[in-house]
Design a protein around this motif. Structure first.
Motif, PDB file in Angstrom:
ATOM      1  N   UNK A 195      13.742  22.263 -37.359  1.00  0.00           N
ATOM      2  CA  UNK A 195      15.134  21.937 -37.023  1.00  0.00           C
ATOM      3  C   UNK A 195      15.417  20.456 -37.236  1.00  0.00           C
ATOM      4  N   UNK A 196      14.495  19.593 -36.815  1.00  0.00           N
ATOM      5  CA  UNK A 196      14.700  18.149 -36.993  1.00  0.00           C
ATOM      6  C   UNK A 196      14.756  17.788 -38.467  1.00  0.00           C
ATOM      7  N   UNK A 197      13.850  18.352 -39.252  1.00  0.00           N
ATOM      8  CA  UNK A 197      13.835  18.073 -40.687  1.00  0.00           C
ATOM      9  C   UNK A 197      15.134  18.543 -41.342  1.00  0.00           C
ATOM     10  N   UNK A 198      15.599  19.715 -40.954  1.00  0.00           N
ATOM     11  CA  UNK A 198      16.843  20.243 -41.508  1.00  0.00           C
ATOM     12  C   UNK A 198      18.043  19.381 -41.120  1.00  0.00           C
ATOM     13  N   UNK A 204      21.901  10.811 -40.736  1.00  0.00           N
ATOM     14  CA  UNK A 204      20.870   9.787 -40.654  1.00  0.00           C
ATOM     15  C   UNK A 204      20.181   9.849 -39.291  1.00  0.00           C
ATOM     16  N   UNK A 205      18.917   9.445 -39.299  1.00  0.00           N
ATOM     17  CA  UNK A 205      18.166   9.482 -38.042  1.00  0.00           C
ATOM     18  C   UNK A 205      18.669   8.425 -37.064  1.00  0.00           C
ATOM     19  N   UNK A 206      18.892   8.823 -35.841  1.00  0.00           N
ATOM     20  CA  UNK A 206      19.111   7.923 -34.711  1.00  0.00           C
ATOM     21  C   UNK A 206      18.435   8.549 -33.502  1.00  0.00           C
ATOM     22  N   UNK A 207      18.225   7.764 -32.470  1.00  0.00           N
ATOM     23  CA  UNK A 207      17.658   8.324 -31.241  1.00  0.00           C
ATOM     24  C   UNK A 207      18.538   9.443 -30.695  1.00  0.00           C
ATOM     25  N   UNK A 208      19.852   9.279 -30.828  1.00  0.00           N
ATOM     26  CA  UNK A 208      20.775  10.280 -30.293  1.00  0.00           C
ATOM     27  C   UNK A 208      20.641  11.614 -31.020  1.00  0.00           C
ATOM     28  N   UNK A 209      20.434  11.546 -32.327  1.00  0.00           N
ATOM     29  CA  UNK A 209      20.255  12.774 -33.100  1.00  0.00           C
ATOM     30  C   UNK A 209      18.987  13.496 -32.654  1.00  0.00           C
TER      31      UNK A 209
END
Length: 254
Positions: A195-198, A204-209
């Protein structure tokens, strides 16, 4: 009441899985009200702890090889443990109104949380020591000691008492429990990574994401996993002790 007489008697793994699906569907919406805020706090604290370690100039290799890996294992085990607490409290609750269920479960979870966190630290330490020796000892300890949460919630055991209680319960059914724990934790890891990879393919990656994704994933799967572990715990007791539905009602502290 969600725990019925047929849940407190010897049963096959297939039956327990079927019962878990049924009960988790009934409690799914109610559990989300509790797991989403609690899990989001836990994941936020852990992620910002990682950032704190990096900001204080702990080397990248140290973080990845020791601190982060150890914290990641602890975080994963804690989420499963807290989820099991929430689901067990929902299962033993006699209240018919959702508001009463939520308030009851939240209050009891807060009371039990310090003991659960401390026991999870001990559990994680044993598992990590096992992993540091060889992979197999870590997996063995993962299974042997994994029912400490249920001992805390239902039997009101302390930190070390709950750990040893789990060991005693699992002795007679080790391979079944070993397969259960390895399969569940492996499945959780695969789901989270997928799920994270998708998600990162679109944002873009953030702590919130990361917090959002991990919270949502675990909130969705917790009703089934928490219920499954709790029913296996009752099954172990009914198969190894003089423990039936009448005894369950007498021991039920809630």
């Amino acid at each position: 009441m969600y725990i019925q007489p047929d849940n407190v008697q010897p049963a096959t793994a297939k039956t327990l899985i079927s019962q878990s699906f049924k009960k988790s569907k009934e409690l799914f919406t109610t559990s989300l009200i509790l797991t989403i805020p609690i899990f989001s706090i836990i994941f936020a604290l852990m992620i910002y702890l990682y950032d704190f370690l990096a900001a204080n100039e702990i080397s990248i290799s140290t973080i990845q090889d020791e601190s982060l890996s150890g914290l990641s294992v602890f975080n994963g085990l804690l989420i499963v443990s807290v989820g099991a607490v929430i689901m067990f409290l929902l299962l033993v609750n006699n209240e018919s109104e959702r508001k009463n269920q939520v308030v009851f479960t939240l209050k009891k979870t807060v009371v039990l949380l310090p003991t659960v966190i401390a026991a999870t630290i001990v559990y994680t330490t044993f598992v990590l020591i096992g992993f540091s020796l060889l992979l197999i000892p870590g997996l063995l300890l993962l299974a042997y000691l994994g029912f400490y949460t249920q001992a805390i919630v239902f039997e009101r055991k302390g930190i070390f008492q709950s750990i040893f209680r789990s060991r005693d319960l699992v002795k007679g059914s080790f391979w079944k429990i070993f397969l259960l724990f390895v399969s569940v934790h492996l499945a959780i890891s695969i789901i989270q990574v997928t799920v994270l990879t998708s998600a990162l393919m679109f944002v873009d990656y953030t702590n919130y994401v990361e917090i959002f994704c991990l919270t949502l994933i675990n909130a969705i799967i917790t009703p089934f996993i928490g219920t499954l572990f709790n029913l296996f715990y009752l099954n172990l007791r009914s198969g190894q002790e003089a423990f039936d539905y009448e005894t369950y009602e007498q021991e039920n502290p809630y």
